[in-house]
Design a protein around this motif. Sequence first.
Motif, PDB file in Angstrom:
ATOM      1  N   THR A  37     -27.280  -9.913  18.254  1.00  0.00           N
ATOM      2  CA  THR A  37     -26.355  -9.750  17.135  1.00  0.00           C
ATOM      3  C   THR A  37     -24.965 -10.168  17.597  1.00  0.00           C
ATOM      4  O   THR A  37     -24.454  -9.641  18.586  1.00  0.00           O
ATOM      5  N   VAL A  38     -24.400 -11.145  16.890  1.00  0.00           N
ATOM      6  CA  VAL A  38     -23.029 -11.556  17.173  1.00  0.00           C
ATOM      7  C   VAL A  38     -22.125 -10.954  16.104  1.00  0.00           C
ATOM      8  O   VAL A  38     -22.297 -11.209  14.914  1.00  0.00           O
ATOM      9  N   LEU A  39     -21.196 -10.119  16.542  1.00  0.00           N
ATOM     10  CA  LEU A  39     -20.272  -9.447  15.635  1.00  0.00           C
ATOM     11  C   LEU A  39     -18.886 -10.061  15.759  1.00  0.00           C
ATOM     12  O   LEU A  39     -18.419 -10.322  16.877  1.00  0.00           O
ATOM     13  N   GLU A  40     -18.246 -10.250  14.621  1.00  0.00           N
ATOM     14  CA  GLU A  40     -16.886 -10.801  14.630  1.00  0.00           C
ATOM     15  C   GLU A  40     -15.982  -9.907  13.798  1.00  0.00           C
ATOM     16  O   GLU A  40     -16.329  -9.517  12.678  1.00  0.00           O
ATOM     17  N   ILE A  41     -14.814  -9.564  14.378  1.00  0.00           N
ATOM     18  CA  ILE A  41     -13.859  -8.732  13.656  1.00  0.00           C
ATOM     19  C   ILE A  41     -13.285  -9.520  12.487  1.00  0.00           C
ATOM     20  O   ILE A  41     -12.803 -10.645  12.662  1.00  0.00           O
ATOM     21  N   ASP A  42     -13.363  -8.944  11.302  1.00  0.00           N
ATOM     22  CA  ASP A  42     -12.904  -9.643  10.098  1.00  0.00           C
ATOM     23  C   ASP A  42     -11.385  -9.818  10.108  1.00  0.00           C
ATOM     24  O   ASP A  42     -10.639  -8.905  10.505  1.00  0.00           O
ATOM     25  N   GLN A  48      -7.991  -0.388   8.316  1.00  0.00           N
ATOM     26  CA  GLN A  48      -9.422  -0.298   8.617  1.00  0.00           C
ATOM     27  C   GLN A  48      -9.877  -1.585   9.288  1.00  0.00           C
ATOM     28  O   GLN A  48      -9.515  -2.678   8.876  1.00  0.00           O
ATOM     29  N   ILE A  49     -10.671  -1.436  10.321  1.00  0.00           N
ATOM     30  CA  ILE A  49     -11.221  -2.582  11.030  1.00  0.00           C
ATOM     31  C   ILE A  49     -12.706  -2.695  10.684  1.00  0.00           C
ATOM     32  O   ILE A  49     -13.448  -1.715  10.793  1.00  0.00           O
ATOM     33  N   THR A  50     -13.121  -3.876  10.268  1.00  0.00           N
ATOM     34  CA  THR A  50     -14.533  -4.110   9.954  1.00  0.00           C
ATOM     35  C   THR A  50     -15.030  -5.334  10.709  1.00  0.00           C
ATOM     36  O   THR A  50     -14.239  -6.138  11.204  1.00  0.00           O
ATOM     37  N   VAL A  51     -16.345  -5.435  10.818  1.00  0.00           N
ATOM     38  CA  VAL A  51     -16.950  -6.604  11.471  1.00  0.00           C
ATOM     39  C   VAL A  51     -18.042  -7.173  10.580  1.00  0.00           C
ATOM     40  O   VAL A  51     -18.681  -6.453   9.812  1.00  0.00           O
ATOM     41  N   ALA A  56     -21.712 -17.194  10.397  1.00  0.00           N
ATOM     42  CA  ALA A  56     -20.859 -18.067   9.581  1.00  0.00           C
ATOM     43  C   ALA A  56     -21.184 -17.894   8.102  1.00  0.00           C
ATOM     44  O   ALA A  56     -20.286 -17.862   7.251  1.00  0.00           O
ATOM     45  N   TYR A  57     -22.470 -17.762   7.790  1.00  0.00           N
ATOM     46  CA  TYR A  57     -22.876 -17.554   6.398  1.00  0.00           C
ATOM     47  C   TYR A  57     -22.418 -16.167   5.914  1.00  0.00           C
ATOM     48  O   TYR A  57     -21.939 -16.013   4.782  1.00  0.00           O
ATOM     49  N   ALA A  58     -22.536 -15.164   6.785  1.00  0.00           N
ATOM     50  CA  ALA A  58     -22.119 -13.800   6.422  1.00  0.00           C
ATOM     51  C   ALA A  58     -20.629 -13.775   6.100  1.00  0.00           C
ATOM     52  O   ALA A  58     -20.188 -13.130   5.145  1.00  0.00           O
ATOM     53  N   LYS A  59     -19.814 -14.488   6.870  1.00  0.00           N
ATOM     54  CA  LYS A  59     -18.364 -14.526   6.652  1.00  0.00           C
ATOM     55  C   LYS A  59     -18.016 -15.224   5.338  1.00  0.00           C
ATOM     56  O   LYS A  59     -17.022 -14.894   4.686  1.00  0.00           O
ATOM     57  N   SER A  60     -18.869 -16.160   4.942  1.00  0.00           N
ATOM     58  CA  SER A  60     -18.579 -16.906   3.712  1.00  0.00           C
ATOM     59  C   SER A  60     -18.996 -16.141   2.459  1.00  0.00           C
ATOM     60  O   SER A  60     -18.565 -16.488   1.356  1.00  0.00           O
ATOM     61  N   THR A  61     -19.831 -15.144   2.608  1.00  0.00           N
ATOM     62  CA  THR A  61     -20.323 -14.404   1.436  1.00  0.00           C
ATOM     63  C   THR A  61     -19.570 -13.094   1.226  1.00  0.00           C
ATOM     64  O   THR A  61     -19.039 -12.838   0.145  1.00  0.00           O
ATOM     65  N   ALA A  62     -19.528 -12.274   2.234  1.00  0.00           N
ATOM     66  CA  ALA A  62     -18.875 -10.964   2.109  1.00  0.00           C
ATOM     67  C   ALA A  62     -18.555 -10.452   3.497  1.00  0.00           C
ATOM     68  O   ALA A  62     -19.277 -10.711   4.461  1.00  0.00           O
ATOM     69  N   LYS A  63     -17.463  -9.726   3.594  1.00  0.00           N
ATOM     70  CA  LYS A  63     -17.071  -9.148   4.873  1.00  0.00           C
ATOM     71  C   LYS A  63     -17.829  -7.824   5.092  1.00  0.00           C
ATOM     72  O   LYS A  63     -18.438  -7.280   4.184  1.00  0.00           O
ATOM     73  N   ASN A  64     -17.733  -7.350   6.329  1.00  0.00           N
ATOM     74  CA  ASN A  64     -18.298  -6.039   6.692  1.00  0.00           C
ATOM     75  C   ASN A  64     -19.791  -5.958   6.364  1.00  0.00           C
ATOM     76  O   ASN A  64     -20.267  -5.022   5.728  1.00  0.00           O
ATOM     77  N   LYS A  65     -20.519  -6.986   6.844  1.00  0.00           N
ATOM     78  CA  LYS A  65     -21.950  -7.025   6.569  1.00  0.00           C
ATOM     79  C   LYS A  65     -22.650  -7.757   7.698  1.00  0.00           C
ATOM     80  O   LYS A  65     -22.088  -8.696   8.285  1.00  0.00           O
ATOM     81  N   ILE A  66     -23.880  -7.326   8.019  1.00  0.00           N
ATOM     82  CA  ILE A  66     -24.698  -8.035   9.005  1.00  0.00           C
ATOM     83  C   ILE A  66     -25.876  -8.660   8.280  1.00  0.00           C
ATOM     84  O   ILE A  66     -26.654  -7.954   7.623  1.00  0.00           O
ATOM     85  N   LEU A  67     -25.989  -9.983   8.369  1.00  0.00           N
ATOM     86  CA  LEU A  67     -27.093 -10.700   7.734  1.00  0.00           C
ATOM     87  C   LEU A  67     -28.119 -11.112   8.778  1.00  0.00           C
ATOM     88  O   LEU A  67     -27.820 -11.190   9.977  1.00  0.00           O
ATOM     89  N   GLN A  68     -29.340 -11.391   8.282  1.00  0.00           N
ATOM     90  CA  GLN A  68     -30.436 -11.767   9.160  1.00  0.00           C
ATOM     91  C   GLN A  68     -30.901 -13.190   8.859  1.00  0.00           C
ATOM     92  O   GLN A  68     -30.423 -13.829   7.918  1.00  0.00           O
ATOM     93  N   ALA A  69     -31.856 -13.638   9.649  1.00  0.00           N
ATOM     94  CA  ALA A  69     -32.361 -15.002   9.488  1.00  0.00           C
ATOM     95  C   ALA A  69     -32.945 -15.208   8.090  1.00  0.00           C
ATOM     96  O   ALA A  69     -32.804 -16.279   7.494  1.00  0.00           O
ATOM     97  N   LYS A  70     -33.566 -14.176   7.535  1.00  0.00           N
ATOM     98  CA  LYS A  70     -34.171 -14.316   6.203  1.00  0.00           C
ATOM     99  C   LYS A  70     -33.114 -14.542   5.125  1.00  0.00           C
ATOM    100  O   LYS A  70     -33.365 -15.221   4.118  1.00  0.00           O
ATOM    101  N   ASP A  71     -31.912 -13.984   5.317  1.00  0.00           N
ATOM    102  CA  ASP A  71     -30.827 -14.196   4.354  1.00  0.00           C
ATOM    103  C   ASP A  71     -30.372 -15.654   4.352  1.00  0.00           C
ATOM    104  O   ASP A  71     -30.104 -16.237   3.305  1.00  0.00           O
TER     105      ASP A  71
END
Length: 406
Positions: free
Chosen positions: A269-274, A354-357, A382-397
């Motif tokens: 899991t690669v997490l990036e601070i928003d 508030q800090i989110t990733v 990269a796809y998660a950042k383009s859709t919504a912040k503070n969320k972890i997406l998976q390969a199926k997404d």
Amino acid sequence: MKHSIKKIFQGLNTYLFFVLFIAFLTLMLTLEQQLSFDKVDNLKNQKKLIASLTKIKKDDIEIALIQFNGKSTQLLQEINKLKVLYKYNYLDQYLLENQQEYFDSLNKLEELTKSFNNAAHEYYVEGKDKKLEKKTKRNLDRAFYKINHQIDQILLKTVDYDEQKFVFFKNIIIAAFALMLLATLYYRKALYSIYKDLEFLLYLDKKSKITFNIYSTEVDAIALRINRKTVTTDNPSFLDPVTDINNYKGLINSYSVKKAKSSNFTSITVLEIDNFSKTNRPFSQDIAQGILKKVAYTISLHEQPIDTIARTDYNQFTVILSRATKEQTYKDAELIRESIAELKFNIPGQGPVQITVSGGHVIKPTNTSIEEGMKQAKEILAYAKSTAKNKILQAKDLAQKEMYDN
């Protein structure tokens, strides 16, 4: 020899129940002693009543009879009180087993009391006749002697009973005191040693040259685990200087050491601070580093011995988890994200922030390198950042997005 904290606390639990039992036993002895005092007071009161019955003035016979009737009735009531008291005298009943003897003596006292009452009644009623006065007085004196003698016998028996109980309890209390003294010294030493063990863990430093003899098996295991965990970061080039967790080189090295120890599913899991990057720096350097340290520390709280965490870019953290199921790896990654989202930073001039990733999560196949797995996770990120912040997406997404695009 190492000692088990679990066994020590189990023993301490038993010891505390033992102390409670001794306290209960002491309470019972106190109550029994109180009952004994009540018996003695009762018997002394009977002697006073008996003596007073022989000293009623005969000037006014009607008043004398009223006084006599009241006191003679009270004497019989006092005997009934002694019978009732015995119901609560459990030690006498079950330890001395003197019920038959005790009630026989009370029944005899009751008979002598009735005889004394009759003799006293004759003395006050028939004693008006001068011819019968001496005879009734002798009968009264004889009855007075017999009843006092019986009461004295009961008093002596009560003292004898108390002495037997005292000897019994004395032996128990001496033995209990010896056991409690030894147990107290042992558990005091054991608890102090456990505290020193915990203090050792608190200040455990891989660079420390101090040797410490660990007392408990659990702390010994934790210390070994901590030492194993820090071995891979002995080389400063493997550490991120800001957060003190692995950098990219440390991640690769740590994972190569740990991967053989687990047969579970491995996730990356690669997490990036928003809203927090090299090009977008909303905070001063000191505040930014404080945020990075806090995020790294929060992630480390969820790290297990077979996991690996690292800061792999300015605002990115890579988390490699090993769990029994694929679902559990994602749940734990989500738990990390939620824990970070609960962080609040008071920024001067801005107030609480508030800090989110956001994150990309993949399950690494056994035939895929860690570098390839991280590349796939970053694509999902990269796809998660383009859709919504503070969320972890998976390969199926990401697969669903590509399907819709086509």
